[in-house]
Design an enzyme around this catalytic site. Structure first.
Site, short mmCIF file in Angstrom:
data_model
loop_
_atom_site.label_atom_id
_atom_site.label_comp_id
_atom_site.label_asym_id
_atom_site.label_seq_id
_atom_site.Cartn_x
_atom_site.Cartn_y
_atom_site.Cartn_z
N HIS A 36 1.88 4.95 -1.61
CA HIS A 36 1.52 6.05 -2.22
C HIS A 36 3.16 6.64 -2.77
O HIS A 36 3.80 7.21 -1.90
CB HIS A 36 1.01 7.32 -1.63
CG HIS A 36 -0.57 6.99 -1.27
ND1 HIS A 36 -1.57 7.72 -1.45
CD2 HIS A 36 -1.07 6.05 -0.03
CE1 HIS A 36 -2.73 7.21 -1.01
NE2 HIS A 36 -2.27 6.11 -0.16
N LYS A 76 -6.55 -0.14 -8.68
CA LYS A 76 -6.95 0.26 -7.42
C LYS A 76 -8.06 1.27 -7.51
O LYS A 76 -8.47 2.10 -8.18
CB LYS A 76 -5.87 1.45 -6.85
CG LYS A 76 -6.29 2.21 -5.45
CD LYS A 76 -6.46 1.24 -4.25
CE LYS A 76 -7.06 1.84 -3.27
NZ LYS A 76 -6.05 2.93 -2.54
N HIS A 128 -10.47 3.63 -5.72
CA HIS A 128 -10.37 4.75 -4.17
C HIS A 128 -11.41 5.65 -4.32
O HIS A 128 -12.13 6.08 -5.35
CB HIS A 128 -9.28 5.47 -4.34
CG HIS A 128 -8.67 6.13 -3.33
ND1 HIS A 128 -9.41 7.28 -2.64
CD2 HIS A 128 -7.82 6.02 -2.36
CE1 HIS A 128 -8.75 7.61 -1.52
NE2 HIS A 128 -8.00 6.84 -1.22
N HIS A 181 0.66 -1.15 -0.06
CA HIS A 181 -0.05 0.05 -0.08
C HIS A 181 0.81 1.08 0.02
O HIS A 181 1.14 1.94 0.93
CB HIS A 181 -0.97 -0.11 1.32
CG HIS A 181 -1.85 1.11 1.01
ND1 HIS A 181 -3.45 0.64 1.62
CD2 HIS A 181 -1.87 2.20 0.68
CE1 HIS A 181 -3.86 1.96 1.38
NE2 HIS A 181 -3.32 2.74 0.99
N HIS A 198 -10.46 0.99 -1.71
CA HIS A 198 -10.87 1.84 -0.67
C HIS A 198 -12.13 2.41 -0.72
O HIS A 198 -12.58 2.86 -1.61
CB HIS A 198 -9.93 2.99 -0.59
CG HIS A 198 -10.10 4.22 0.28
ND1 HIS A 198 -9.03 4.87 0.93
CD2 HIS A 198 -11.10 4.79 0.45
CE1 HIS A 198 -9.37 5.83 1.54
NE2 HIS A 198 -10.91 5.88 1.68
N HIS A 237 -6.46 14.01 2.80
CA HIS A 237 -7.43 14.08 1.81
C HIS A 237 -8.08 15.38 1.34
O HIS A 237 -9.15 15.46 0.98
CB HIS A 237 -8.85 13.12 2.44
CG HIS A 237 -8.30 11.61 2.37
ND1 HIS A 237 -8.55 10.87 1.20
CD2 HIS A 237 -7.83 10.83 3.30
CE1 HIS A 237 -7.86 9.62 1.38
NE2 HIS A 237 -7.75 9.69 2.87
N ASP A 239 0.68 2.81 3.89
CA ASP A 239 0.01 3.84 3.23
C ASP A 239 0.88 5.00 3.25
O ASP A 239 0.53 6.13 3.87
CB ASP A 239 -1.34 3.96 4.07
CG ASP A 239 -2.48 4.98 3.53
OD1 ASP A 239 -2.17 5.18 2.20
OD2 ASP A 239 -3.41 4.74 4.03
#
Length: 568
Positions: free
Chosen positions: A138, A219, A221, A136, A248, A322, A362
């Protein structure tokens, strides 16, 4: 006449043997050696006056006659397959044999040949594990790779293009152009890499082109819209092209609830990210999916383990990751809906039960890329302290618990993403992506990291010293430079991209390997982590019950593998 020596003397010379116990770092976890594949009295050891000398432990055999490239001597292997001692022979960047090393012309029972062309790595008193896999990622900045590698991770899988706002929030490398550029960038790094395409689309063409371009997985999301239509489309493409799908889910429950998402998945294999929910997903009950046969549930490391600071730090992390605004009440409510101490506490216990199968990071998006391994063992320690020994343990050890937890960042993510033929465990035929640890530093600071059989980083002292003197810290080694880098590491791509010659088309310098077998697997394939309890979440109190049992534990105020290990 045979000679007898004490266990302590033997362990100091050749490392622990069958029946010996040792502590992992400063945790409460104790392992016991289950068996020893070496031969008493015929052990091989390198050094002045030692065994591996010409005509003694070293034979005259050439590489063509079967001598190994490298032998790791007397290592204590800690793996999901067991906790045992052996010599490990490496050839062509893979694990050729696990057994007894030496000179077959002078020693009995030798199945790993040491010759003039064999390098030796002393495993006496050290623990050998498979390199970790972080599934996971990014890819926000390339500097993550160094931190990850030096923690013992040898494979990173995820998505992104750098600090673009899509990448800051979602693990997607969108579109063929970006996938091509990231595959080319991967050539610069001494680590195995794999990239996820964006899976959010209601028609298949935009997903298929990403898989053909080299995406090893897709993925879904919520920030791109994880609707039932997108879920169904993405899984349909994945089933046709044999790639994994990570999801997600919809925190706000705008397009449906957890039951609607499971209906859209329709029994097909899927890897559910941060299944507790603090990292995102149907609030408050995404954790229910740990009971589904087709869902591979994973955690990200900021909630692992549950401590006195976990809840407090999460709100700020979430607002940043986010792209939320504290001045907007709806954004604050969105953040608060995801942070629930009750489900975070239950997550620790579900890991200990083997209901959660994978731990990942993450990275820089509510997770710490260099702490996957450390936090895994901190969680195992916390559960030992709070829940005691597992019922299935035998003897005065924690072997079953240790095997369960190491599987969470080695074999299980490898199986989930179709890489287990090549990585994920210390087994013959697999890539020699290996990590050596001093037991006192296990889980905190690796001693050596090998990638494709070559040392890529290690604890090293002053380069100007007459000997490698303190202070020691992890530095890149020769395997991380030049052509050795390209020969040691690989990039994982889809079968469609491999068949299309993606390496030649993009002039990649690293080798490529195709993922395989991602669609006919499920929770039952997760080693030592396949438990499927029936989960209920109280929508008002957020209390979690597994098969009717309330799951709750207290946060810890102090952890092992923490400040005493990281003065520098």
């Amino acid at each position: 006449m045979p000679a007898s020596i004490s266990r302590s003397t033997y362990a100091s010379m050749f490392g622990p043997t069958t029946g010996d116990r040792l502590r992992l770092g400063d945790t409460e976890l104790v392992i016991e050696v289950e068996r020893d594949l070496t031969t008493y009295g015929e052990e091989v050891k390198f050094g002045g006056g030692k065994v591996i000398r010409d005509g003694m432990g070293q034979s005259q055999r050439t590489r063509a006659e079967g001598a190994m490239d490298t032998v790791i001597t007397n290592a204590l292997i800690v793996d999901w397959t067991g906790i045992y001692k052996a010599d490990v022979g490496l050839r062509d960047g893979r694990i050729a044999k696990i057994g007894k090393a030496g000179n077959p012309d002078t020693q009995p029972g030798v199945d790993i040949v040491i010759g003039p062309g064999t390098e030796i790595i002393a495993g006496e008193g050290r623990i050998l594990t498979a390199g970790g896999m972080d599934a996971h990622i990014h890819f926000i900045c390339p500097q993550q790779i160094e931190d990850s590698l030096h923690s013992g991770i040898t494979t990173m899988l995820g998505g992104g293009t750098g600090p673009a706002h899509g990448t800051l929030a979602t693990t997607c490398t969108p579109g063929p152009w970006h996938i091509g550029r990231m595959l080319q960038a991967a050539d610069a790094f001494p680590i195995n890499l794999a990239f996820a395409g964006k899976g959010n689309a209601s028609l298949p063409a935009g997903l298929e082109e990403q898989v053909r371009a080299g995406a090893s997985c897709l993925k879904l999301h919520e920030d791109w819209g994880t609707t039932p239509a997108a879920i169904d489309c993405c899984l349909s493409v994945a089933d046709r092209m044999d790639v994994q799908v990570m999801i997600h889910t919809d925190t706000l429950n705008e397009s449906g609830f957890v039951e609607n998402t499971l209906a859209a998945i329709g029994g097909r294999t899927i890897h559910a990210f941060h299944t507790e929910g603090a990292g995102g997903g149907h609030a408050p009950d995404i954790i229910k999916v740990v009971g589904a046969a087709n869902v591979i549930p994973s955690s990200t490391n900021p909630t692992m383990p549950y401590t006195a600071n976990t809840v407090e730090e999460h709100l700020d992390m979430l607002m940043v990751c986010h792209h939320l605004d504290r001045s907007i009440p709806e954004d604050v409510a969105f953040a608060e809906s995801r942070i629930r101490k009750e489900t975070i506490a239950a997550e620790d216990i579900l890991h200990d039960m083997g209901a959660f199968s994978v731990i990942s990071s993450d990275s820089q998006a509510m997770g710490r890329v260099g702490e996957v391994i450390t936090r895994t063992w901190q969680t195992a320690h916390k559960m030992k302290v709070q829940r005691g020994r597992l019922a299935e343990e035998t003897g005065a050890n924690d072997n079953q618990r240790v095997r369960r937890y190491i599987a969470k960042y080695t074999i299980n993510p490898a199986i989930a993403h179709g890489l287990s033929r090549h990585i994920g465990s210390v087994e013959e035929g697999k890539r020699a992506d290996l990590v050596l640890w001093q037991p006192a530093f296990f889980g905190a600071k690796p001693d050596l990291v090998l990638l494709g059989g070559m040392i890529v980083c290690a604890q090293m002292g002053d380069p100007n010293g007459s000997i490698p003197a303190q202070p020691y810290y992890s530095r890149p080694m020769f395997g991380a430079f030049g052509g050795a880098l390209h020969a040691s590491a690989v990039t994982f791509v889809s079968q469609a991209a491999e068949e299309d010659g993606v390496g030649e088309r993009l002039r990649l310098q690293k080798g490529t390997l195709a993922v395989e077998g991602t669609r006919d697997i499920g929770k039952a394939d997760m080693k030592l982590n396949a438990h499927r309890p029936s989960i209920e979440v109280n929508p008002e109190t957020y209390e979690v019950r597994a098969d009717g049992e309330l799951l709750t534990c207290q946060p810890l105020a102090e952890l092992p593998l923490a400040q005493r290990y990281f003065l520098y």
